[in-house]
Design a protein around this motif. Structure first.
Motif, PDB file in Angstrom:
ATOM      1  N   ALA A  71       0.826  -1.209   0.000  1.00 36.52           N
ATOM      2  CA  ALA A  71       0.000   0.000   0.000  1.00 36.52           C
ATOM      3  C   ALA A  71       0.860   1.259   0.000  1.00 36.52           C
ATOM      4  N   ASN A  72       1.875   1.295   0.842  1.00 32.95           N
ATOM      5  CA  ASN A  72       2.720   2.491   0.938  1.00 32.95           C
ATOM      6  C   ASN A  72       3.525   2.714  -0.335  1.00 32.95           C
ATOM      7  N   ALA A  73       4.032   1.627  -0.914  1.00 38.31           N
ATOM      8  CA  ALA A  73       4.800   1.770  -2.155  1.00 38.31           C
ATOM      9  C   ALA A  73       3.909   2.241  -3.298  1.00 38.31           C
ATOM     10  N   LEU A  74       2.703   1.712  -3.378  1.00 37.42           N
ATOM     11  CA  LEU A  74       1.773   2.149  -4.428  1.00 37.42           C
ATOM     12  C   LEU A  74       1.379   3.608  -4.246  1.00 37.42           C
ATOM     13  N   ARG A  75       1.089   3.982  -3.014  1.00 38.68           N
ATOM     14  CA  ARG A  75       0.687   5.374  -2.764  1.00 38.68           C
ATOM     15  C   ARG A  75       1.813   6.337  -3.132  1.00 38.68           C
ATOM     16  N   GLN A  76       3.045   5.915  -2.899  1.00 40.18           N
ATOM     17  CA  GLN A  76       4.188   6.760  -3.214  1.00 40.18           C
ATOM     18  C   GLN A  76       4.417   6.862  -4.717  1.00 40.18           C
ATOM     19  N   GLN A  77       4.110   5.791  -5.447  1.00 41.24           N
ATOM     20  CA  GLN A  77       4.418   5.758  -6.870  1.00 41.24           C
ATOM     21  C   GLN A  77       3.264   6.185  -7.771  1.00 41.24           C
ATOM     22  N   LEU A  78       2.039   6.132  -7.271  1.00 41.61           N
ATOM     23  CA  LEU A  78       0.875   6.435  -8.102  1.00 41.61           C
ATOM     24  C   LEU A  78       0.408   7.879  -7.942  1.00 41.61           C
ATOM     25  N   LYS A  79      -0.244   8.376  -8.964  1.00 37.21           N
ATOM     26  CA  LYS A  79      -0.830   9.710  -8.906  1.00 37.21           C
ATOM     27  C   LYS A  79      -2.043   9.703  -7.978  1.00 37.21           C
ATOM     28  N   PRO A  80      -2.408  10.842  -7.412  1.00 40.76           N
ATOM     29  CA  PRO A  80      -3.478  10.898  -6.409  1.00 40.76           C
ATOM     30  C   PRO A  80      -4.819  10.371  -6.900  1.00 40.76           C
ATOM     31  N   GLU A  81      -5.078  10.441  -8.216  1.00 38.83           N
ATOM     32  CA  GLU A  81      -6.393  10.004  -8.695  1.00 38.83           C
ATOM     33  C   GLU A  81      -6.595   8.483  -8.614  1.00 38.83           C
ATOM     34  N   TYR A  82      -5.498   7.747  -8.468  1.00 39.94           N
ATOM     35  CA  TYR A  82      -5.620   6.309  -8.278  1.00 39.94           C
ATOM     36  C   TYR A  82      -5.890   6.016  -6.802  1.00 39.94           C
ATOM     37  N   ARG A  83      -6.834   5.113  -6.554  1.00 44.79           N
ATOM     38  CA  ARG A  83      -7.169   4.760  -5.173  1.00 44.79           C
ATOM     39  C   ARG A  83      -6.373   3.529  -4.724  1.00 44.79           C
ATOM     40  N   VAL A  84      -5.866   3.599  -3.505  1.00 47.80           N
ATOM     41  CA  VAL A  84      -5.199   2.458  -2.869  1.00 47.80           C
ATOM     42  C   VAL A  84      -5.969   2.177  -1.584  1.00 47.80           C
ATOM     43  N   ILE A  85      -6.608   1.002  -1.524  1.00 47.85           N
ATOM     44  CA  ILE A  85      -7.488   0.662  -0.396  1.00 47.85           C
ATOM     45  C   ILE A  85      -6.982  -0.610   0.277  1.00 47.85           C
ATOM     46  N   VAL A  86      -6.821  -0.552   1.586  1.00 50.86           N
ATOM     47  CA  VAL A  86      -6.457  -1.727   2.391  1.00 50.86           C
ATOM     48  C   VAL A  86      -7.683  -2.143   3.205  1.00 50.86           C
ATOM     49  N   ILE A  87      -8.021  -3.426   3.159  1.00 51.76           N
ATOM     50  CA  ILE A  87      -9.114  -3.958   3.976  1.00 51.76           C
ATOM     51  C   ILE A  87      -8.534  -4.943   4.983  1.00 51.76           C
ATOM     52  N   ASP A  88      -8.775  -4.697   6.248  1.00 54.57           N
ATOM     53  CA  ASP A  88      -8.303  -5.595   7.298  1.00 54.57           C
ATOM     54  C   ASP A  88      -9.304  -5.571   8.440  1.00 54.57           C
ATOM     55  N   LYS A  89      -9.513  -6.716   9.069  1.00 58.81           N
ATOM     56  CA  LYS A  89     -10.490  -6.780  10.161  1.00 58.81           C
ATOM     57  C   LYS A  89      -9.972  -6.153  11.450  1.00 58.81           C
ATOM     58  N   ASN A  90      -8.649  -5.969  11.543  1.00 61.72           N
ATOM     59  CA  ASN A  90      -8.052  -5.411  12.755  1.00 61.72           C
ATOM     60  C   ASN A  90      -7.521  -4.009  12.505  1.00 61.72           C
ATOM     61  N   ILE A  91      -7.777  -3.114  13.439  1.00 60.59           N
ATOM     62  CA  ILE A  91      -7.226  -1.763  13.355  1.00 60.59           C
ATOM     63  C   ILE A  91      -5.861  -1.691  14.025  1.00 60.59           C
ATOM     64  N   HIS A  92      -5.539  -2.740  14.819  1.00 55.33           N
ATOM     65  CA  HIS A  92      -4.242  -2.790  15.487  1.00 55.33           C
ATOM     66  C   HIS A  92      -3.331  -3.773  14.760  1.00 55.33           C
ATOM     67  N   HIS A  93      -2.098  -3.359  14.561  1.00 54.45           N
ATOM     68  CA  HIS A  93      -1.099  -4.194  13.899  1.00 54.45           C
ATOM     69  C   HIS A  93      -0.168  -4.771  14.954  1.00 54.45           C
ATOM     70  N   ALA A  94      -0.125  -6.092  15.064  1.00 49.33           N
ATOM     71  CA  ALA A  94       0.774  -6.768  15.989  1.00 49.33           C
ATOM     72  C   ALA A  94       2.008  -7.234  15.221  1.00 49.33           C
ATOM     73  N   PHE A  95       3.180  -6.908  15.752  1.00 55.39           N
ATOM     74  CA  PHE A  95       4.445  -7.202  15.078  1.00 55.39           C
ATOM     75  C   PHE A  95       4.916  -8.586  15.523  1.00 55.39           C
ATOM     76  N   ALA A  96       4.713  -9.578  14.675  1.00 58.60           N
ATOM     77  CA  ALA A  96       4.934 -10.981  15.051  1.00 58.60           C
ATOM     78  C   ALA A  96       6.352 -11.291  15.526  1.00 58.60           C
ATOM     79  N   PRO A  97       7.423 -10.710  14.936  1.00 55.10           N
ATOM     80  CA  PRO A  97       8.761 -11.030  15.438  1.00 55.10           C
ATOM     81  C   PRO A  97       8.973 -10.688  16.911  1.00 55.10           C
ATOM     82  N   SER A  98       8.156  -9.798  17.465  1.00 58.06           N
ATOM     83  CA  SER A  98       8.303  -9.438  18.876  1.00 58.06           C
ATOM     84  C   SER A  98       7.596 -10.404  19.814  1.00 58.06           C
ATOM     85  N   PHE A  99       6.760 -11.287  19.268  1.00 61.48           N
ATOM     86  CA  PHE A  99       6.003 -12.207  20.129  1.00 61.48           C
ATOM     87  C   PHE A  99       6.938 -13.073  20.979  1.00 61.48           C
TER      88      PHE A  99
END
Length: 412
Positions: free
Chosen positions: A19-47
Motif C-alpha cells: 500500500a505504501n509503495a503504491l501510494r508513493q508511486q501512483l498519482k493521487p487520482e488512483y485509489r489504494v485501499i487496504v481492507i483488514d479486520k483489525n485496526i491494530h497491527h501486531a508485530f509478530a517477530p516481537s512475540f
C-alpha cells in the motif's frame, strides 16, 4: 484519466508495504485501499520476546493507521467473499470493486486440526498466547517442556527453535533450568529444511549445546488431556508438563472458497511476479505458494518459507509492476528469491541466515555465527517497523556494515 482502484486484502507486513509503495508511486487520482479486520497491527517477530517477558504486549503492537502513508484508505472489515470473475470483494456488508487485487491475508492458525491441542497447548504464534505463555513459564517449577511443531508448513521457520532457545535462557534466568527437561518434536528432518542441511545441522548443534533435545520426523496425531501425553504417529507416547505448540496453519476460509487456491489450500503464484492465474490478481507472503528447486523429502518438494521478509520484498515487486502498468511503463521488477532471517538465541545474542532460495539445484543459504550485533539488528528492526525516522536509518546502516564485517551479503 479514469480512476483506477488497487484493493489490498490484509494489513500485515506485505499489505502495508504494498500500500505504501503504491501510494508513493501512483498519482493521487488512483485509489489504494487496504481492507483488514483489525485496526491494530501486531508485530509478530516481537512475540518471542513477549513470551519471555522481554516485552510487554503493548510494546509489540501499534495502530495500523500509523503505518500507512497519507492517502491510503483503510477499511476495517472482515473479507467475506472474493469474486475474481466480477472483480469484486465483499467485506463489511458491502462490495468493493477493483482493477488490481493483492491478496495478503496471511495464514490462519488451526489448532483444532489436532485433537486436544487447542485445549492443552500454549503458543507464541499470537500476541495473547505469548503473554499467557510467559505467565506459565514464570510459575513452572519443574518437569518436561515440550515444544511441538504440529504440521507443515508453518510461518517463520526459525520460530520453534528460537522458542526453545529463548525458553532455555529464560528458565535459567528464573533459576529453574536445572529442574526442566526441554525438548523439540517436529515432522522436519532438520531445523529449517528449506535453508538446506548445513544450516539445519548447525541449528541442531546449537540446540544440543544448550541441552535441548531434538526429535525429528514425528507427526503429532493427538494430545491426551487426561494423561498429558503427546501421541505421535508410529512412535511412543511422550509425557509433557508444559506444552508449547506451533499449531497447524491453513489459508483463510475466504481464500479457500475463492477459486484462487489449489488443493493444498494456498494460492499458486508466478515465482518472480507473484501473479495468480487470474488477470490483475496477485498473492504474496504466507498465503502464496511458491515451489523451490530441491526436495524436503524424496516425495515432498520444497516451498518458499512463510516469512515476513519475503512478504516485504514481494510487495515491493508487485507495487512497482502495478504502478508501471498504470503509467504505461515496463513492468520489469522481479522477486529474486533472496531473503534473510534472524535467529534469536537468548543471552542477548542472535544468528542470521541469508541467501538465495531460488538457487539451482537447491537453495543456497548461509548461517552466520551468533553475536550481539545480530541481536541488536533485530531490536532495531523492531523499532524500524513500529516507529520511524532515525531507527530506520540506523537499522539499514547496521545491517549493511554488519554484513560486510562478517562476509554475509545482506540486501536491503
Amino acid at each position: 484519466m479514469s480512476s483506477k482502484t488497487v484493493l489490498i486484502l490484509g494489513g500485515g507486513v506485505g499489505g502495508i508495504v504494498a500500500a505504501n509503495a503504491l501510494r508513493q508511486q501512483l498519482k493521487p487520482e488512483y485509489r489504494v485501499i487496504v481492507i483488514d479486520k483489525n485496526i491494530h497491527h501486531a508485530f509478530a517477530p516481537s512475540f518471542l520476546w513477549v513470551m519471555v517477558g522481554a516485552r510487554k504486549p503493548k510494546q509489540a503492537a501499534t495502530d495500523l493507521r500509523r503505518l500507512l502513508k497519507p492517502g491510503v484508505e483503510l477499511v476495517q472489515a472482515e473479507v467475506s467473499r472474493i469474486d475474481v470473475a466480477a472483480q469484486k470483494v465483499e467485506a463489511g456488508g458491502r462490495e468493493w470493486a477493483y482493477d488490481y487485487l493483492i491478496v495478503a491475508l496471511g495464514a490462519a492458525l488451526n489448532p483444532e486440526a489436532v485433537p486436544g491441542l487447542a485445549q492443552a497447548a500454549h503458543t507464541s504464534y499470537t500476541l495473547e498466547g505469548a503473554a499467557r505463555l510467559w505467565e506459565a513459564v514464570k510459575r513452572f517449577p519443574k518437569g518436561r517442556v515440550a515444544v511441538v511443531v504440529a504440521r507443515l508448513p508453518y510461518k517463520c521457520p526459525a520460530a520453534p527453535y528460537e522458542t526453545a532457545l529463548l525458553l532455555e535462557a529464560a528458565l535459567r534466568n528464573l533459576g529453574s533450568r536445572d529442574r526442566v527437561q526441554l525438548d523439540i518434536y517436529t515432522p522436519e528432518l532438520l531445523p529449517m529444511p528449506s535453508a538446506g542441511p548445513e544450516v539445519g545441522s548447525r541449528l541442531k548443534t546449537m540446540l544440543e549445546a544448550r541441552g535441548i533435545g531434538f526429535h525429528p520426523n514425528l507427526k503429532l496425531g493427538s494430545v491426551n488431556l487426561e494423561t498429558e501425553e503427546l501421541l505421535f504417529e508410529d512412535a511412543p507416547k511422550i509425557p509433557y508438563d508444559l506444552l508449547v505448540a506451533v499449531p497447524p496453519h491453513q489459508s483463510p476460509a475466504v481464500v479457500r472458497e475463492s477459486g484462487l487456491a489449489n488443493e493444498t489450500g494456498w494460492i499458486p503464484v508466478d515465482p518472480k511476479t507473484l501473479k495468480t492465474k487470474h488477470q490483475n490478481v496477485y498473492a504474496l507472503g504466507d498465503v502464496a505458494l511458491i515451489s523451490l528447486p530441491g526436495r524436503y523429502k524424496p516425495d515432498v518438494p520444497l516451498t518458499l518459507p512463510k516469512a515476513g521478509v519475503f512478504a516485504h520484498l514481494q510487495a515491493e515487486v508487485i507495487a512497482h509492476n502495478i504502478a508501471a502498468e498504470l503509467e504505461g511503463k515496463a513492468a520489469d521488477a522481479a522477486f529474486d528469491g533472496y531473503g534473510y532471517c534472524f535467529v534469536e538465541l537468548g543471552y542477548g545474542q542472535a544468528a542470521i541466515g541469508a541467501g538465495n532460495f531460488y538457487a539451482v539445484p537447491a537453495p543456497k543459504v548461509d548461517l552466520r555465527p551468533p553475536g550481539r550485533l545480530w541481536h541488536l539488528g533485530k531490536v532495531l528492526f523492531e523499532q524500524y517497523w513500529l516507529a520511524s525516522g532515525p531507527a530506520r536509518r540506523l537499522w539499514k546502516t547496521l545491517m549493511v556494515l554488519g554484513g560486510k564485517s562478517t562476509g554475509l551479503e545482506v540486501k536491503l
